[in-house]
Design a protein around this motif. Sequence first.
Motif, PDB file in Angstrom:
ATOM      1  N   ILE A 189       0.953  -0.993   0.148  1.00 27.64           N
ATOM      2  CA  ILE A 189       0.017  -0.086  -0.032  1.00 27.64           C
ATOM      3  C   ILE A 189       1.018   1.141   0.069  1.00 27.64           C
ATOM      4  O   ILE A 189       1.813   1.527   1.010  1.00 27.64           O
ATOM      5  CB  ILE A 189      -0.969   0.093   1.325  1.00 27.64           C
ATOM      6  N   LYS A 190       0.751   2.215  -0.891  1.00 28.90           N
ATOM      7  CA  LYS A 190       1.910   2.927  -1.363  1.00 28.90           C
ATOM      8  C   LYS A 190       1.560   4.367  -0.444  1.00 28.90           C
ATOM      9  O   LYS A 190       0.202   4.408   0.025  1.00 28.90           O
ATOM     10  CB  LYS A 190       1.721   3.416  -2.687  1.00 28.90           C
ATOM     11  N   PRO A 191       2.448   5.260  -0.443  1.00 33.58           N
ATOM     12  CA  PRO A 191       2.434   6.502   0.245  1.00 33.58           C
ATOM     13  C   PRO A 191       1.036   7.286  -0.070  1.00 33.58           C
ATOM     14  O   PRO A 191       0.440   8.100   0.968  1.00 33.58           O
ATOM     15  CB  PRO A 191       3.592   7.206  -0.043  1.00 33.58           C
ATOM     16  N   PHE A 229      14.245  -2.277  -4.118  1.00 24.46           N
ATOM     17  CA  PHE A 229      13.080  -3.230  -4.473  1.00 24.46           C
ATOM     18  C   PHE A 229      12.546  -2.758  -5.770  1.00 24.46           C
ATOM     19  O   PHE A 229      12.203  -3.718  -6.511  1.00 24.46           O
ATOM     20  CB  PHE A 229      11.961  -2.574  -3.503  1.00 24.46           C
ATOM     21  N   TYR A 230      12.955  -1.597  -6.285  1.00 23.81           N
ATOM     22  CA  TYR A 230      12.471  -1.240  -7.644  1.00 23.81           C
ATOM     23  C   TYR A 230      13.903  -1.455  -8.879  1.00 23.81           C
ATOM     24  O   TYR A 230      13.558  -0.822  -9.755  1.00 23.81           O
ATOM     25  CB  TYR A 230      11.773  -0.096  -7.815  1.00 23.81           C
ATOM     26  N   ALA A 231      14.784  -2.203  -8.443  1.00 22.64           N
ATOM     27  CA  ALA A 231      15.934  -2.151  -9.053  1.00 22.64           C
ATOM     28  C   ALA A 231      15.665  -2.756 -10.542  1.00 22.64           C
ATOM     29  O   ALA A 231      16.185  -2.100 -11.550  1.00 22.64           O
ATOM     30  CB  ALA A 231      17.025  -3.330  -8.513  1.00 22.64           C
ATOM     31  N   SER A 256      -2.775   8.853  -9.993  1.00 25.00           N
ATOM     32  CA  SER A 256      -2.212   8.957 -11.132  1.00 25.00           C
ATOM     33  C   SER A 256      -1.456   7.666 -11.337  1.00 25.00           C
ATOM     34  O   SER A 256      -1.292   6.774 -10.590  1.00 25.00           O
ATOM     35  CB  SER A 256      -1.141  10.117 -10.972  1.00 25.00           C
ATOM     36  N   ILE A 257      -0.689   7.321 -12.596  1.00 21.46           N
ATOM     37  CA  ILE A 257       0.125   6.125 -12.709  1.00 21.46           C
ATOM     38  C   ILE A 257       1.095   5.961 -11.965  1.00 21.46           C
ATOM     39  O   ILE A 257       1.693   4.826 -11.559  1.00 21.46           O
ATOM     40  CB  ILE A 257       0.426   6.374 -14.208  1.00 21.46           C
ATOM     41  N   GLU A 258       1.730   7.267 -11.232  1.00 25.61           N
ATOM     42  CA  GLU A 258       2.861   6.948 -10.221  1.00 25.61           C
ATOM     43  C   GLU A 258       2.204   6.819  -8.790  1.00 25.61           C
ATOM     44  O   GLU A 258       2.460   5.869  -8.098  1.00 25.61           O
ATOM     45  CB  GLU A 258       3.507   8.260 -10.085  1.00 25.61           C
ATOM     46  N   VAL A 282      -1.409   0.980  -4.741  1.00 25.51           N
ATOM     47  CA  VAL A 282      -0.807  -0.324  -4.586  1.00 25.51           C
ATOM     48  C   VAL A 282       0.079  -0.820  -5.610  1.00 25.51           C
ATOM     49  O   VAL A 282       0.190  -0.457  -6.757  1.00 25.51           O
ATOM     50  CB  VAL A 282      -1.978  -1.307  -4.441  1.00 25.51           C
ATOM     51  N   HIS A 283       0.924  -1.682  -4.996  1.00 25.91           N
ATOM     52  CA  HIS A 283       1.823  -2.441  -5.820  1.00 25.91           C
ATOM     53  C   HIS A 283       1.615  -3.966  -5.491  1.00 25.91           C
ATOM     54  O   HIS A 283       1.221  -4.208  -4.489  1.00 25.91           O
ATOM     55  CB  HIS A 283       3.327  -2.315  -5.745  1.00 25.91           C
ATOM     56  N   GLY A 284       1.518  -4.771  -6.612  1.00 31.48           N
ATOM     57  CA  GLY A 284       1.400  -5.983  -6.574  1.00 31.48           C
ATOM     58  C   GLY A 284       2.548  -7.065  -7.336  1.00 31.48           C
ATOM     59  O   GLY A 284       2.782  -6.575  -8.701  1.00 31.48           O
TER      60      GLY A 284
HETATM   61  P1  CMP Z   1       4.217  -0.928  -9.706  1.00 32.70           P
HETATM   62  O1  CMP Z   1       3.284  -1.808  -9.934  1.00 32.70           O
HETATM   63  O2  CMP Z   1       4.706  -0.373  -8.223  1.00 32.70           O
HETATM   64  O3  CMP Z   1       5.692  -0.858 -10.473  1.00 32.70           O
HETATM   65  C1  CMP Z   1       6.518   0.224 -10.867  1.00 32.70           C
HETATM   66  C2  CMP Z   1       5.688   1.413 -10.606  1.00 32.70           C
HETATM   67  O4  CMP Z   1       6.236   2.506 -11.291  1.00 32.70           O
HETATM   68  C3  CMP Z   1       4.503   1.380 -11.016  1.00 32.70           C
HETATM   69  O5  CMP Z   1       3.472   0.391 -10.100  1.00 32.70           O
HETATM   70  C4  CMP Z   1       3.851   2.660 -11.405  1.00 32.70           C
HETATM   71  O6  CMP Z   1       3.366   3.485  -9.813  1.00 32.70           O
HETATM   72  C5  CMP Z   1       5.174   3.590 -11.471  1.00 32.70           C
HETATM   73  N1  CMP Z   1       5.045   4.169 -12.706  1.00 32.70           N
HETATM   74  C6  CMP Z   1       5.381   5.535 -13.009  1.00 32.70           C
HETATM   75  N2  CMP Z   1       5.287   5.826 -14.030  1.00 32.70           N
HETATM   76  C7  CMP Z   1       5.188   4.590 -14.876  1.00 32.70           C
HETATM   77  C8  CMP Z   1       4.901   4.520 -16.187  1.00 32.70           C
HETATM   78  N3  CMP Z   1       4.915   5.571 -17.113  1.00 32.70           N
HETATM   79  N4  CMP Z   1       4.707   3.177 -16.893  1.00 32.70           N
HETATM   80  C9  CMP Z   1       4.890   2.286 -15.735  1.00 32.70           C
HETATM   81  N5  CMP Z   1       4.784   2.471 -14.453  1.00 32.70           N
HETATM   82  C10 CMP Z   1       4.861   3.759 -13.882  1.00 32.70           C
END
Ligand code: CMP
Length: 139
Positions: free
Chosen positions: A9-11, A49-51, A109-111, A115-117
């Motif tokens: 669960i994201k910020p 984590f996001y490497a 937004s997309i950012e 949530v992440h899964g």
């Molecule tokens: P998540 O599933 O956490 O994995 C990577 C994350 O990067 C994604 O969810 C989004 O929250 C974030 N992100 C930001 N911009 C983009 C983008 N243009 N395409 C894909 N993911 C993005």
Amino acid sequence: AIERTLSIIKPDATRRNLTGKINAKFEENGLMIAATKRLHLTRAQAEAFYAVHSARPFFNDLVEFMISGPVVAQVLVGEGAILKNRDIMGATNPANAAPGTIRAEFAESIEANSVHGSDSAEAAAQEISFFFAEIEIVA
Ligand code: CMP
């Protein structure tokens, strides 16, 4: 098969006090919360984590966002949990997320997409071990 998946669960969601509403979505859809941990990631932790995304143009903004407030890391368990959780979350971009999904209802937004899964069995195993010891996972 019964699977495990890693959820975060994201910020943007912790900031708006949405943890309970998001947990309800998991539970209503048949996933059990088998481990849960609230933490504020360091920059090094978020980068690690996001490497897998480190070469992407959005990487730096993603890391900044993920350290902008607390997150809740969870292990979700259930039948087909990896795909099921992706269905419950909805599309990465909330503009494309199906009605009733977490991202359709809550993402900004997309950012800041709430949530992440994990996206595969391999990712799930790796991401679960990033946050949890086996003794902390109780299904
Ligand atoms: P998540 O599933 O956490 O994995 C990577 C994350 O990067 C994604 O969810 C989004 O929250 C974030 N992100 C930001 N911009 C983009 C983008 N243009 N395409 C894909 N993911 C993005």
